[in-house]
Design an enzyme around this catalytic site. Structure first.
Site, PDB file in Angstrom:
ATOM      1  N   GLU A 176      -2.579  -8.881   3.645  1.00 28.48           N
ATOM      2  CA  GLU A 176      -2.961  -9.302   5.000  1.00 28.48           C
ATOM      3  C   GLU A 176      -4.456  -9.186   5.250  1.00 28.48           C
ATOM      4  O   GLU A 176      -4.964  -9.664   6.262  1.00 28.48           O
ATOM      5  CB  GLU A 176      -2.158  -8.507   6.046  1.00 28.48           C
ATOM      6  CG  GLU A 176      -2.601  -7.080   6.287  1.00 28.48           C
ATOM      7  CD  GLU A 176      -2.176  -6.060   5.232  1.00 28.48           C
ATOM      8  OE1 GLU A 176      -2.464  -4.870   5.446  1.00 28.48           O
ATOM      9  OE2 GLU A 176      -1.563  -6.446   4.209  1.00 28.48           O
ATOM     10  N   HIS A 228      -3.867  -4.967   0.017  1.00 29.11           N
ATOM     11  CA  HIS A 228      -3.406  -5.468   1.313  1.00 29.11           C
ATOM     12  C   HIS A 228      -3.483  -6.988   1.343  1.00 29.11           C
ATOM     13  O   HIS A 228      -4.556  -7.547   1.564  1.00 29.11           O
ATOM     14  CB  HIS A 228      -4.289  -4.899   2.434  1.00 29.11           C
ATOM     15  CG  HIS A 228      -4.069  -3.452   2.681  1.00 29.11           C
ATOM     16  ND1 HIS A 228      -3.089  -2.971   3.511  1.00 29.11           N
ATOM     17  CD2 HIS A 228      -4.701  -2.362   2.187  1.00 29.11           C
ATOM     18  CE1 HIS A 228      -3.123  -1.646   3.523  1.00 29.11           C
ATOM     19  NE2 HIS A 228      -4.089  -1.256   2.730  1.00 29.11           N
ATOM     20  N   CYS A 233       0.834  -1.210   0.000  1.00 29.35           N
ATOM     21  CA  CYS A 233       0.000   0.000   0.000  1.00 29.35           C
ATOM     22  C   CYS A 233       0.867   1.258   0.000  1.00 29.35           C
ATOM     23  O   CYS A 233       1.539   1.530  -0.983  1.00 29.35           O
ATOM     24  CB  CYS A 233      -0.991  -0.025   1.166  1.00 29.35           C
ATOM     25  SG  CYS A 233      -2.327   1.173   0.936  1.00 29.35           S
TER      26      CYS A 233
END
Length: 196
Positions: free
Chosen positions: A180, A178, A77
């Site tokens: 994650e 992202h 990001c």
């Protein structure tokens, strides 16, 4: 395997650490230059503002360190945007690893919302980050600025216009989305990075 997550004045660093814990990896969040240099893999994540973050990195001499790393580095990001030459956010000179600018999304019709937020698909996959994956996997985005498609583009997403969802050059990898927060697909991307 030693994995270092670069600690700096950006948000969202702990969610990356938690997602690596789920994969059985204890990553260290650190700003210690020796620890970062000695790690096998380095993650440079973050949510925040380009100008204030670059000023912080320079004040800690982390900007030079990141550019000189020789092991695999993954920017996420804001991390990806800061690895580019320049960001329109605050007219900021960035790290210059990827020779491309970062631009602000400009809505072209009423339904175009900025930031681009939510799930979207990846196409034109061209990196070992996406090993074992096919086009149209869904990943999670939150961003108001984008990197245009360029020679380092390793995956694309289309929102308002086609843009770089991922970049790759030498030992530097980066994702605008992202991993994650991207479920099984994101986990696979992190595993692929750890296996580089």
């Amino acid at each position: 395997m030693k994995v270092a997550i670069i600690k700096y004045n950006a948000g969202n660093i702990f969610s990356v650490q938690h997602s690596l814990q789920r994969l059985g990896i204890e990553a260290l969040i650190t700003a210690d230059k020796e620890v970062i240099s000695g790690a096998d893999k380095i993650i440079f994540p973050g949510v925040g503002q380009a100008e204030t973050t670059m000023n912080y990195l320079r004040s800690q001499h982390l900007d030079q360190l990141i550019k000189e790393l020789k092991q695999p580095v993954l920017g996420i990001c804001l991390g990806m945007q800061l690895m580019c030459d320049y960001s329109e956010e605050g007219n900021t000179d960035c790290l210059g690893i990827f020779h491309t600018p970062v631009k602000r999304f400009i809505p072209t019709q009423q339904e175009d919302k900025v930031p681009h937020m939510g799930w979207n698909t990846l196409t034109h996959l061209d990196s070992d980050l996406f090993k074992g994956m096919e086009d149209n996997e869904f990943v999670y985005f939150v961003h108001s600025y984008y990197v245009p498609v360029n020679e380092y583009t390793a995956a694309q997403t289309d929102y308002i216009l086609p843009f770089s969802a991922a970049l790759h050059k030498d030992n530097f990898y980066a994702t605008q989305f992202h991993p994650e927060k991207s479920g099984k697909t994101g986990e696979q991307i992190l595993v692929n990075f750890l296996n580089l």
